[in-house]
Write an enzyme that holds these catalytic residues in place. Structure first.
Site, mmCIF file in Angstrom:
data_model
loop_
_atom_site.group_PDB
_atom_site.id
_atom_site.type_symbol
_atom_site.label_atom_id
_atom_site.label_comp_id
_atom_site.label_asym_id
_atom_site.label_seq_id
_atom_site.Cartn_x
_atom_site.Cartn_y
_atom_site.Cartn_z
ATOM 1 N N TYR A 232 45.262 34.089 27.703
ATOM 2 C CA TYR A 232 44.283 33.495 28.624
ATOM 3 C C TYR A 232 43.034 33.188 27.819
ATOM 4 O O TYR A 232 42.402 34.110 27.291
ATOM 5 C CB TYR A 232 43.956 34.473 29.759
ATOM 6 C CG TYR A 232 45.207 35.135 30.315
ATOM 7 C CD1 TYR A 232 45.940 34.549 31.342
ATOM 8 C CD2 TYR A 232 45.693 36.330 29.752
ATOM 9 C CE1 TYR A 232 47.109 35.148 31.821
ATOM 10 C CE2 TYR A 232 46.856 36.929 30.216
ATOM 11 C CZ TYR A 232 47.562 36.335 31.241
ATOM 12 O OH TYR A 232 48.712 36.921 31.701
ATOM 13 N N ASP B 90 52.572 33.357 39.912
ATOM 14 C CA ASP B 90 53.074 34.740 39.813
ATOM 15 C C ASP B 90 53.446 35.163 41.225
ATOM 16 O O ASP B 90 52.569 35.451 42.042
ATOM 17 C CB ASP B 90 51.982 35.639 39.224
ATOM 18 C CG ASP B 90 52.446 37.082 39.030
ATOM 19 O OD1 ASP B 90 53.496 37.450 39.595
ATOM 20 O OD2 ASP B 90 51.758 37.833 38.316
ATOM 21 N N HIS C 251 46.144 42.638 29.021
ATOM 22 C CA HIS C 251 46.917 43.555 29.867
ATOM 23 C C HIS C 251 48.150 44.040 29.107
ATOM 24 O O HIS C 251 48.460 43.545 28.030
ATOM 25 C CB HIS C 251 47.298 42.882 31.193
ATOM 26 C CG HIS C 251 48.083 41.595 31.047
ATOM 27 N ND1 HIS C 251 49.404 41.568 30.655
ATOM 28 C CD2 HIS C 251 47.723 40.302 31.244
ATOM 29 C CE1 HIS C 251 49.827 40.309 30.626
ATOM 30 N NE2 HIS C 251 48.826 39.518 30.972
ATOM 31 N N HIS D 96 44.013 38.126 38.662
ATOM 32 C CA HIS D 96 44.464 38.358 40.042
ATOM 33 C C HIS D 96 43.918 37.307 41.001
ATOM 34 O O HIS D 96 43.477 37.614 42.108
ATOM 35 C CB HIS D 96 44.106 39.776 40.500
ATOM 36 C CG HIS D 96 44.956 40.811 39.818
ATOM 37 N ND1 HIS D 96 44.608 42.130 39.721
ATOM 38 C CD2 HIS D 96 46.143 40.702 39.179
ATOM 39 C CE1 HIS D 96 45.545 42.788 39.059
ATOM 40 N NE2 HIS D 96 46.494 41.950 38.716
ATOM 41 N N GLU E 47 56.753 35.835 32.944
ATOM 42 C CA GLU E 47 57.131 37.179 33.412
ATOM 43 C C GLU E 47 58.549 37.183 33.957
ATOM 44 O O GLU E 47 58.901 36.369 34.812
ATOM 45 C CB GLU E 47 56.158 37.641 34.505
ATOM 46 C CG GLU E 47 56.541 38.979 35.136
ATOM 47 C CD GLU E 47 55.487 39.523 36.085
ATOM 48 O OE1 GLU E 47 54.760 38.720 36.704
ATOM 49 O OE2 GLU E 47 55.398 40.763 36.196
ATOM 50 N N HIS F 49 55.443 46.745 33.527
ATOM 51 C CA HIS F 49 55.376 47.950 34.360
ATOM 52 C C HIS F 49 56.755 48.173 34.971
ATOM 53 O O HIS F 49 57.590 47.268 34.991
ATOM 54 C CB HIS F 49 54.317 47.776 35.454
ATOM 55 C CG HIS F 49 54.430 46.462 36.188
ATOM 56 N ND1 HIS F 49 55.317 46.258 37.212
ATOM 57 C CD2 HIS F 49 53.799 45.260 36.009
ATOM 58 C CE1 HIS F 49 55.215 45.013 37.646
ATOM 59 N NE2 HIS F 49 54.311 44.373 36.928
ATOM 60 N N ARG G 246 51.192 32.788 31.358
ATOM 61 C CA ARG G 246 51.945 34.053 31.403
ATOM 62 C C ARG G 246 53.390 33.711 31.715
ATOM 63 O O ARG G 246 53.654 32.769 32.473
ATOM 64 C CB ARG G 246 51.372 35.001 32.468
ATOM 65 C CG ARG G 246 52.193 36.283 32.642
ATOM 66 C CD ARG G 246 51.463 37.407 33.389
ATOM 67 N NE ARG G 246 51.179 37.119 34.778
ATOM 68 C CZ ARG G 246 49.978 36.844 35.255
ATOM 69 N NH1 ARG G 246 48.924 36.815 34.451
ATOM 70 N NH2 ARG G 246 49.804 36.593 36.547
ATOM 71 N N GLU H 222 55.929 40.660 30.641
ATOM 72 C CA GLU H 222 55.009 39.613 31.073
ATOM 73 C C GLU H 222 53.845 39.391 30.110
ATOM 74 O O GLU H 222 52.690 39.593 30.471
ATOM 75 C CB GLU H 222 54.486 39.916 32.478
ATOM 76 C CG GLU H 222 53.951 41.328 32.688
ATOM 77 C CD GLU H 222 53.433 41.534 34.114
ATOM 78 O OE1 GLU H 222 52.582 40.745 34.525
ATOM 79 O OE2 GLU H 222 53.899 42.467 34.791
ATOM 80 N N ASP I 245 59.258 40.246 40.563
ATOM 81 C CA ASP I 245 57.904 39.956 40.070
ATOM 82 C C ASP I 245 58.046 38.962 38.923
ATOM 83 O O ASP I 245 58.409 39.345 37.818
ATOM 84 C CB ASP I 245 57.266 41.278 39.612
ATOM 85 C CG ASP I 245 55.824 41.098 39.152
ATOM 86 O OD1 ASP I 245 55.275 39.988 39.306
ATOM 87 O OD2 ASP I 245 55.258 42.089 38.633
ATOM 88 N N HIS J 192 54.527 47.499 41.399
ATOM 89 C CA HIS J 192 54.132 48.397 40.303
ATOM 90 C C HIS J 192 54.782 49.726 40.654
ATOM 91 O O HIS J 192 54.205 50.551 41.347
ATOM 92 C CB HIS J 192 52.613 48.518 40.206
ATOM 93 C CG HIS J 192 51.969 47.223 39.789
ATOM 94 N ND1 HIS J 192 50.628 46.982 39.901
ATOM 95 C CD2 HIS J 192 52.494 46.096 39.239
ATOM 96 C CE1 HIS J 192 50.355 45.756 39.450
ATOM 97 N NE2 HIS J 192 51.475 45.201 39.051
ATOM 98 N N ASP K 277 42.825 43.283 67.384
ATOM 99 C CA ASP K 277 44.067 43.962 67.774
ATOM 100 C C ASP K 277 45.309 43.307 67.182
ATOM 101 O O ASP K 277 46.392 43.404 67.735
ATOM 102 C CB ASP K 277 44.173 44.100 69.297
ATOM 103 C CG ASP K 277 44.009 42.763 69.985
ATOM 104 O OD1 ASP K 277 43.905 41.742 69.270
ATOM 105 O OD2 ASP K 277 43.984 42.740 71.230
HETATM 106 N N1 GLY Z 1 52.299 40.398 40.127
HETATM 107 C C1 GLY Z 1 51.677 41.563 39.663
HETATM 108 C C2 GLY Z 1 52.011 41.823 38.270
HETATM 109 O O1 GLY Z 1 52.503 40.963 37.570
HETATM 110 O O2 GLY Z 1 51.866 42.906 37.807
HETATM 111 MN MN MN Z 2 53.589 39.337 38.351
HETATM 112 MN MN MN Z 3 54.147 42.255 36.894
#
Ligand code: GLY
Ligand code: MN
Ligand code: MN
Length: 437
Positions: free
Chosen positions: A387, A259, A349, A242, A407, A353, A405, A383, A270, A360, A38
């Site tokens: 890797y 991140d 990737h 992730h 970003e 975005h 990375r 970003e 982000d 996103h 709960d």
């Molecule tokens: N933190 C999610 C991305 O970079 O898209």
């Molecule tokens: Mn990110």
């Molecule tokens: Mn991102």
């Protein structure tokens, strides 16, 4: 620092102006979600619902009916109830929805099955976000079927159902001046938190200690929640895109990829920074880092109104591919390697975005067969990353397990762009100096 009621009203008017004649739009609020037994997850309003109302309670339905004589903006929401409010906090109630949120007409949500079919009846077209919630899809069909069952008495059910997302998300894609302010603030809070944890980080700490410290900084900046699950990945964990376990002990000699972004007044930041746990990059880490940074710079240089969505991505791919060849991680002609997507095992990737109420964020990336043109007021992430999988036996051992990375969040302007997260140290010199301080 909030979106004004006047702006919410403008958004509703703009959406209604795009709707077909004799139509109705129905947008449900988010539901509370159980975490375990709960206890619930912190409630977060649905972004579309919030964008049109600023109303942050669960158990509500927002209805727009252009041209309705008794009011175009109708809200169904939870009734006030002193006994429940004593335990769970105050509610606006239907009167509050009218007095404080600009609804023309409001009803208890417990009456929605009784009242909403009457509002739909006689309208030719219903706009809603199809397929997002099976329960809501069922509810809509229930309301429509209750009108159909009265056709012989003259009731006229709607004949067309149109997905609301396209129109509404196109609006959300271009950020107003007030939205830009909130995104800028989210970026500042987040950048300053990243700077802070660079100083805080020590070999032997656990990744989650950086996460906790970062979140504390968000809260101190006025942002109660992170916009998404924070990633703190040291060593080879940085190569899991992730990674959210954040449970390893951080070792001197490794990099750590962080991140994480806050949500400020519902708007997301982000940001990713990658830095050495002990404050000093080694030669291989430095080489990969400089390459990602060059790709980041090349991408930013391609962001301006009129360029298409893919231009910055393409620029980053070129720089990364040429750099990987130079370092001996790829072999061949750069043009051919780009064409064959030989960079994919290292950079798997997209460059970024859209960013806004959702991390996103919504909005189309293509229009017909073409990439979308960038417009002033769009906000996107940049970003690029490299890797090198720990098990990649195609490369010399010294490179394996490095993940980097970088970003940032970027507002598109007529002449170029504004980096909203520029205060987070980004160059090797800035990072090493910050960590030494
Ligand atoms: N933190 C999610 C991305 O970079 O898209
Ligand atoms: Mn990110
Ligand atoms: Mn991102």
């Amino acid at each position: 620092m909030k979106i004004s009621n006047a702006e919410y009203a403008r958004r509703r008017r703009k959406l209604m102006a795009m709707m077909a004649p004799d139509s109705i739009a129905i947008i449900p609020a988010a539901q509370e979600k159980l975490r375990s037994r709960d206890t619930e997850y912190p409630f977060r309003q649905d972004s579309d619902f919030y964008y049109l109302s600023g109303f942050c309670e669960p158990g509500a339905v927002l209805v727009l009916i252009p041209g309705r004589a008794h009011g175009e903006f109708v809200m169904f929401c939870r009734e006030r109830d002193p006994a429940t409010e004593l335990w769970h906090g105050s509610r606006a109630g239907p009167d509050g929805a009218c007095d404080h949120f600009g609804a023309d007409d409001a009803f208890p949500v417990t009456d929605v099955d009784e009242i909403l079919p009457g509002l739909i009846e006689g309208r030719d077209r219903v706009y809603y976000s199809m397929g997002r919630s099976a329960e809501f899809d069922r509810q809509i069909m229930g309301w429509v079927n209750s009108i159909r069952s009265k056709e012989s008495s003259g009731a006229s059910p709607p004949g067309e159902f149109t997905d609301l997302d396209h129109m509404l998300h196109d609006m959300r894609l271009i950020k107003s001046a007030a939205e830009q302010k909130l995104l800028r603030r989210a970026g500042e809070i987040t950048a300053s938190a990243h700077r802070h944890i660079m100083r805080y980080c020590q070999p032997g700490m656990f990744e989650y200690e950086l996460e906790g410290e970062l979140h504390h900084q968000f809260v101190r900046g006025g942002a109660r929640y992170p916009a998404y699950l924070s990633i703190v990945g040291s060593g080879v964990n940085a190569c899991t895109l992730h990674y959210v376990e954040n449970s390893s002990k951080m070792r001197a000699g490794d990099l750590v990829l962080v991140d994480a972004g806050c949500e400020f007044e519902y708007y997301a930041a982000d940001v990713t920074r990658t830095f050495p746990v002990n404050g000093r990059f080694n030669a291989e880490q430095r080489a990969i880092y400089e390459l990602v940074l060059a790709a980041h710079g090349a991408a930013i240089a391609e962001i301006r109104a009129g360029n298409h969505w893919n231009q910055p991505h393409d620029a980053s791919v070129r720089v990364i591919t040429a750099g990987l060849v130079k370092l001996g991680l790829l072999e061949g002609e750069v043009d051919e390697l780009v064409e064959a997507q030989a960079y994919q095992p290292f950079y798997m990737h997209r460059l970024g975005h859209w960013l806004g109420l959702d991390v996103h964020d919504v909005g189309d990336y293509r229009v017909g067969d073409e990439w979308r043109l960038l417009e002033a007021g769009m906000v996107m992430t940049v970003e690029p990353g490299i890797y090198i999988a720990p098990g990649n036996t195609d490369v010399a051992r010294k490179w394996r397990g490095i993940g980097v990375r970088i970003e940032d969040d970027v507002l598109v302007t007529a002449s170029g762009c504004e980096v909203l997260t520029a205060d987070a140290p980004r160059t090797i010199e800035e990072i090493e100096a910050t960590m030494a301080a």
